[in-house]
Design a protein around this motif. Structure first.
Motif, mmCIF file in Angstrom:
data_model
loop_
_atom_site.group_PDB
_atom_site.id
_atom_site.type_symbol
_atom_site.label_atom_id
_atom_site.label_comp_id
_atom_site.label_asym_id
_atom_site.label_seq_id
_atom_site.Cartn_x
_atom_site.Cartn_y
_atom_site.Cartn_z
ATOM 1 N N THR A 107 32.794 41.742 37.978
ATOM 2 C CA THR A 107 31.498 40.830 37.911
ATOM 3 C C THR A 107 31.574 39.770 38.717
ATOM 4 O O THR A 107 32.740 39.182 39.242
ATOM 5 C CB THR A 107 31.512 40.690 36.545
ATOM 6 O OG1 THR A 107 32.547 39.744 36.149
ATOM 7 C CG2 THR A 107 31.345 41.976 35.729
ATOM 8 N N PRO A 108 30.718 38.998 38.904
ATOM 9 C CA PRO A 108 30.779 37.466 39.921
ATOM 10 C C PRO A 108 31.385 36.680 38.849
ATOM 11 O O PRO A 108 32.054 35.683 39.678
ATOM 12 C CB PRO A 108 29.122 37.097 39.620
ATOM 13 C CG PRO A 108 28.300 38.331 39.559
ATOM 14 C CD PRO A 108 29.221 39.443 39.032
ATOM 15 N N GLU A 109 31.629 36.595 37.515
ATOM 16 C CA GLU A 109 32.236 35.933 36.780
ATOM 17 C C GLU A 109 33.841 36.252 37.091
ATOM 18 O O GLU A 109 34.629 35.221 37.106
ATOM 19 C CB GLU A 109 32.021 36.078 35.298
ATOM 20 C CG GLU A 109 30.778 35.492 34.933
ATOM 21 C CD GLU A 109 29.502 36.226 35.348
ATOM 22 O OE1 GLU A 109 29.767 37.504 35.404
ATOM 23 O OE2 GLU A 109 28.413 35.717 35.517
ATOM 24 N N GLU A 110 34.405 37.224 37.378
ATOM 25 C CA GLU A 110 35.617 37.821 37.260
ATOM 26 C C GLU A 110 36.164 37.602 38.990
ATOM 27 O O GLU A 110 37.241 37.778 39.333
ATOM 28 C CB GLU A 110 36.171 39.206 36.970
ATOM 29 C CG GLU A 110 35.554 39.459 35.616
ATOM 30 C CD GLU A 110 35.632 40.678 35.278
ATOM 31 O OE1 GLU A 110 36.442 41.300 34.409
ATOM 32 O OE2 GLU A 110 34.920 41.518 36.042
ATOM 33 N N TYR A 111 34.965 37.610 39.823
ATOM 34 C CA TYR A 111 35.290 37.565 41.200
ATOM 35 C C TYR A 111 36.284 36.395 41.754
ATOM 36 O O TYR A 111 35.811 35.346 41.546
ATOM 37 C CB TYR A 111 34.040 37.616 41.829
ATOM 38 C CG TYR A 111 34.107 37.743 43.597
ATOM 39 C CD1 TYR A 111 34.837 38.724 44.143
ATOM 40 C CD2 TYR A 111 33.586 36.935 44.082
ATOM 41 C CE1 TYR A 111 34.679 38.727 45.467
ATOM 42 C CE2 TYR A 111 33.723 36.872 45.601
ATOM 43 C CZ TYR A 111 34.255 37.913 46.332
ATOM 44 O OH TYR A 111 34.379 37.836 47.674
ATOM 45 N N ARG A 112 37.202 36.817 42.448
ATOM 46 C CA ARG A 112 37.815 35.872 43.318
ATOM 47 C C ARG A 112 38.163 36.305 44.834
ATOM 48 O O ARG A 112 38.854 37.315 44.879
ATOM 49 C CB ARG A 112 39.391 35.421 42.628
ATOM 50 C CG ARG A 112 39.061 34.751 41.254
ATOM 51 C CD ARG A 112 40.492 34.908 40.518
ATOM 52 N NE ARG A 112 40.889 36.069 40.306
ATOM 53 C CZ ARG A 112 42.017 36.666 40.144
ATOM 54 N NH1 ARG A 112 43.142 35.916 40.221
ATOM 55 N NH2 ARG A 112 42.342 37.848 39.812
ATOM 56 N N PRO A 113 37.657 35.549 45.534
ATOM 57 C CA PRO A 113 37.270 36.321 47.088
ATOM 58 C C PRO A 113 38.709 36.670 47.666
ATOM 59 O O PRO A 113 38.926 37.474 48.273
ATOM 60 C CB PRO A 113 36.525 35.468 47.780
ATOM 61 C CG PRO A 113 36.500 34.134 46.946
ATOM 62 C CD PRO A 113 36.699 34.469 45.689
ATOM 63 N N TYR A 114 39.749 35.836 47.486
ATOM 64 C CA TYR A 114 41.051 35.756 48.024
ATOM 65 C C TYR A 114 42.262 36.220 47.184
ATOM 66 O O TYR A 114 43.086 35.937 47.362
ATOM 67 C CB TYR A 114 41.437 34.636 48.897
ATOM 68 C CG TYR A 114 40.402 34.132 49.764
ATOM 69 C CD1 TYR A 114 40.189 34.927 51.061
ATOM 70 C CD2 TYR A 114 39.283 33.338 49.731
ATOM 71 C CE1 TYR A 114 39.379 34.592 52.105
ATOM 72 C CE2 TYR A 114 38.487 32.895 50.742
ATOM 73 C CZ TYR A 114 38.239 33.465 51.914
ATOM 74 O OH TYR A 114 37.414 33.190 52.788
ATOM 75 N N ALA A 115 41.668 36.899 46.193
ATOM 76 C CA ALA A 115 42.814 37.344 44.944
ATOM 77 C C ALA A 115 43.784 38.231 45.798
ATOM 78 O O ALA A 115 43.428 38.869 46.826
ATOM 79 C CB ALA A 115 42.008 37.966 43.861
ATOM 80 N N GLU A 116 44.862 38.350 45.228
ATOM 81 C CA GLU A 116 45.993 39.094 45.827
ATOM 82 C C GLU A 116 45.484 40.518 45.737
ATOM 83 O O GLU A 116 45.045 41.125 44.506
ATOM 84 C CB GLU A 116 47.158 38.873 44.951
ATOM 85 C CG GLU A 116 48.151 38.265 45.597
ATOM 86 C CD GLU A 116 49.512 37.979 45.007
ATOM 87 O OE1 GLU A 116 50.309 38.989 44.791
ATOM 88 O OE2 GLU A 116 49.753 37.058 44.419
ATOM 89 N N THR A 117 45.565 41.394 46.652
ATOM 90 C CA THR A 117 45.386 42.636 46.637
ATOM 91 C C THR A 117 46.657 43.535 47.168
ATOM 92 O O THR A 117 47.357 42.687 47.894
ATOM 93 C CB THR A 117 44.117 43.113 47.751
ATOM 94 O OG1 THR A 117 44.706 42.549 48.758
ATOM 95 C CG2 THR A 117 42.917 42.630 47.070
ATOM 96 N N GLU A 118 46.607 44.657 46.970
ATOM 97 C CA GLU A 118 47.860 45.491 47.230
ATOM 98 C C GLU A 118 48.026 45.602 48.822
ATOM 99 O O GLU A 118 49.295 45.479 49.387
ATOM 100 C CB GLU A 118 47.923 46.786 47.103
ATOM 101 C CG GLU A 118 49.153 47.438 46.131
ATOM 102 C CD GLU A 118 48.854 48.816 45.457
ATOM 103 O OE1 GLU A 118 48.815 49.820 46.219
ATOM 104 O OE2 GLU A 118 48.544 48.646 44.318
ATOM 105 N N ASP A 119 46.929 45.632 49.605
ATOM 106 C CA ASP A 119 47.029 45.650 51.108
ATOM 107 C C ASP A 119 46.924 44.257 52.016
ATOM 108 O O ASP A 119 46.814 44.216 52.797
ATOM 109 C CB ASP A 119 46.043 46.691 51.504
ATOM 110 C CG ASP A 119 44.558 46.380 51.144
ATOM 111 O OD1 ASP A 119 44.339 45.234 50.493
ATOM 112 O OD2 ASP A 119 43.469 47.133 51.239
ATOM 113 N N CYS A 120 46.904 43.315 51.222
ATOM 114 C CA CYS A 120 46.951 41.823 51.653
ATOM 115 C C CYS A 120 45.430 41.422 52.171
ATOM 116 O O CYS A 120 45.315 40.517 52.842
ATOM 117 C CB CYS A 120 47.724 41.704 52.616
ATOM 118 S SG CYS A 120 49.638 41.715 51.984
#
Lengths: 270, 381
Positions: B204-217
């Motif tokens: 959701t927009p509330e939870e969204y963090r554009p540069y959050a850590e992802t497995e594939d970077c």
């Protein structure tokens, strides 16, 4: 009671601006004008370049894009052209928009693309440490003009009018109601609209020019700006040294993204 | 045979093939500024894009064109700009912005010689290092190269796919010969073209963090106007996209930007080889020079000289493993290129003294012809 919290990113406060800076007053006027315009925050994008004014987007809870020095207008042009449904606001400063970004500024006005440009004019490079800008008055001191500036200055609003802008207004942060009104009119206007906002910089400008007190700078704005209606009544002599505020031009002209849409529709139906 | 038997074969200039490849890749935005020898890409797209509902704009300068390309990409359109040498130099600051803010976009540079305004209508390969290191700061980059009009078509599609997959600017280099030669291009059936689109947020927009850590970077950037209100900046930033001054967070960001490319070299790097298996002399060539090298290989083989070719279609990340492998097999490597050894230096580094590297540079605006390569190979032998 106006709820500013709906519009701001509370977590990013306190802001980075110096005490006595006028940028916070513009932020408030902008938020109030946005609310009054009834625009959807999801469909608004604020784009800025580099400098004190360009930190504004960090505090407003919409899509925000903090770009490279002088280039806010090209980035904003890309956003607007790609999706004309978006309301695109550019926040920039005198150095950002008319020195390094001067070419983009005049061409966006010529192109008459629907951007609302809020240009905070504080007569100096504030964030970089008080160097001369294209609006530093002749004789004023700056960190790169210790003996007083010898370069003539840009009339920013005049430049935008000459280049073809649809709407140009000048405002200042002493007359906050007028400032809010001018921003509101610019937001409503279809086409390239500019509000040149005079805002004090006690730290980088005032300190070097015997106006270190924010109050003194605000009083200077109060005493030297004249709004449109009053301006008309002034004699040529009384206008000397005064700055005209209010609407400077308001024209209806073909807007770029609408013209492009028309062209596309014509091509695709042939 | 009638035209109907080959409905998808066309005569096309390399630049036009780039434009057609872009359209096939789903490109719907082009911002540019006229410059020889790349202008045909802009000219072609100025008429083709509106026909498919796309957007074209001729900006006031190269810097503006790069900025507009990034802005359009953030609204979700696959975006392209095209230029040549001096224009490419002007775009560099904003290319760095796209690296830092992780905005996918494609930059085609039809190389002309330099320094400065150099040779507008003559071929050169003098921007291969500028493509890697042109923008300031430590950053990763993906740079492709094309040798034919067919290649220009396919590599433009690949450039868009890599940009969307890795959320990064991708540069495609052509030399003037490739850009301006009109030749046969087989247009594949659109249904057979594999297209990659950037990931969309699933929170959701509330939870969204554009540069959050992802497995594939790789970050997930929502299109502007879709309800996800976030900040994009060229400053070092945290996972929400706001500026930071924390040293360890800065380091983490810069390392991630590099890692997302470097750790995927196997997916990104691609090469073509010719007669390399039993070769005693290796040639490393790219762009139009690779075509001369192919001819040189054939001629040498006819004379009994065992020569093979390694032709990278991705220049950066540099195919160092493949070069080392070749170096271990051959006695010497010849690197013909239209500069004074910009990639030969990389080959030499990668070869790790396993083979002697011979430069064959040319900077007079003439192409490198097969004869020159054959002569060099014979000298080396």
């Amino acid at each position: 009671m106006f709820n500013y919290l709906e519009y701001v990113r509370e977590g990013n406060f306190p802001h980075i601006w110096c005490s006595g800076c006028g940028d916070g007053i513009v932020l408030k006027a902008l938020i109030r004008a946005m609310e009054a315009s009834g625009m959807s925050r999801d469909e608004a994008v604020m784009v800025s370049g580099i400098g004190c004014s360009s930190r504004t987007p960090g505090y407003v809870d919409i899509n925000t894009l903090h770009t490279t020095h002088g280039r806010a207008i090209p980035f904003a042009t890309g956003v607007k052209h790609a999706n004309p449904a978006l309301k695109v606001i550019v926040v920039t400063g005198d150095g950002d928009a008319t020195a390094i970004g001067g070419n983009h500024f005049i061409h966006a006005a010529r192109r008459n693309i629907d951007l609302t440009v809020l240009l905070y004019n504080n007569y100096i490079y504030g964030m970089t440490g008080g160097q001369c800008s294209p609006t530093t008055p002749i004789g004023s001191k700056a960190s790169t003009a210790k003996f007083g500036n010898i370069e003539p200055t840009f009339n920013i609003s005049g430049l935008a009018i000459a280049a073809g802008a649809s709407f140009v207004a000048r405002a200042d942060v002493y007359n906050t109601k007028q400032c809010e009104k001018m921003i509101g009119l610019a937001l409503e206007k279809k086409g390239f609209s500019l509000v040149e906002i005079l805002t004090p910089c006690p730290t980088a400008f005032g300190r070097r020019n015997k106006m270190a007190s924010p109050v003194k700078l605000m009083e200077w704005l109060r005493d030297n700006t004249v709004s449109g209606a009053k301006w008309e009544k002034l004699s040529e002599e009384d206008r000397e040294g005064k700055i005209r505020t209010g609407i400077l031009i308001d024209l209806d002209k073909p807007e770029y993204t609408e013209e492009y849409k028309k062209l596309t529709e014509k091509l695709r139906t042939v | 045979m009638g035209k109907d038997n080959f409905p998808n074969v066309r005569m096309m200039q390399g630049n036009q093939a780039c434009a057609e490849g872009a359209l096939a890749a789903g490109c719907r935005f082009f911002a540019g500024y006229p410059i020889t020898p790349s202008s045909e890409i802009a000219e072609h797209l100025s008429t083709a894009l509106p026909m498919v509902g796309g957007k074209f704009i001729q900006m006031e300068d190269e810097i503006a064109a790069m900025g507009a390309t990034i802005g359009a990409s953030l609204t979700g359109l696959k975006s392209l700009t095209a230029t040549s040498g001096p224009g490419f130099s002007l775009k560099q600051e904003n290319i760095g912005y796209a690296c830092m803010a992780e905005v996918p976009c494609v930059i085609i540079n039809v190389m002309r010689g330099g320094p400065s305004t150099g040779m507008p209508t003559l071929p050169a390969q003098m921007d291969v290092q500028q493509a890697r290191w042109g923008t300031h700061g430590d950053h990763s980059i993906i740079v492709l190269v094309a040798a034919t009009a067919q290649d220009a078509y396919g590599q433009t599609i690949r450039a868009f796919n890599l940009a969307e997959k890795y959320m990064t600017p991708v540069i495609l280099l052509l030399d003037e010969i490739v850009g301006h030669t009109t030749e046969k291009v087989v247009i594949p059936d659109p249904s057979t073209i594999e297209l990659v689109d950037r990931k969309k947020p699933e929170v959701t927009p509330e939870e969204y963090r554009p540069y959050a850590e992802t497995e594939d970077c790789i970050p997930i950037l929502a299109n502007f106007g879709t309800g996800y209100k976030y900040n994009v900046t060229g400053l070092c930033h945290n996972e929400t996209g706001f500026p930071i001054n924390d040293n360890s967070m800065i380091e983490k960001l810069i390392l991630r930007l590099t890692k997302k490319i470097v750790s995927n070299c196997d997916d990104i790097i691609m090469n073509r080889t010719l007669e390399l298996d039993d070769a005693e002399i290796g040639i490393f060539a790219y762009g139009s020079v690779a075509r001369s090298a192919q001819s040189a290989v054939t001629r040498c083989r006819a004379e009994g000289i065992k020569v093979g070719l390694l032709e990278p279609t991705v220049l950066w990340p540099f195919p160092k493993n493949e070069v080392l492998e070749m170096a271990k097999k051959v006695k010497a490597i010849v690197v013909p290129e239209m500069n004074l050894g910009q990639m030969a230096r990389e080959v030499e580094l990668a070869a790790r003294c396993e083979a002697v590297v011979h430069k064959l540079g040319r900077v007079d605006g003439n192409p490198i012809v097969p004869d020159q390569i054959v002569k060099m190979v014979k000298e080396v032998v």
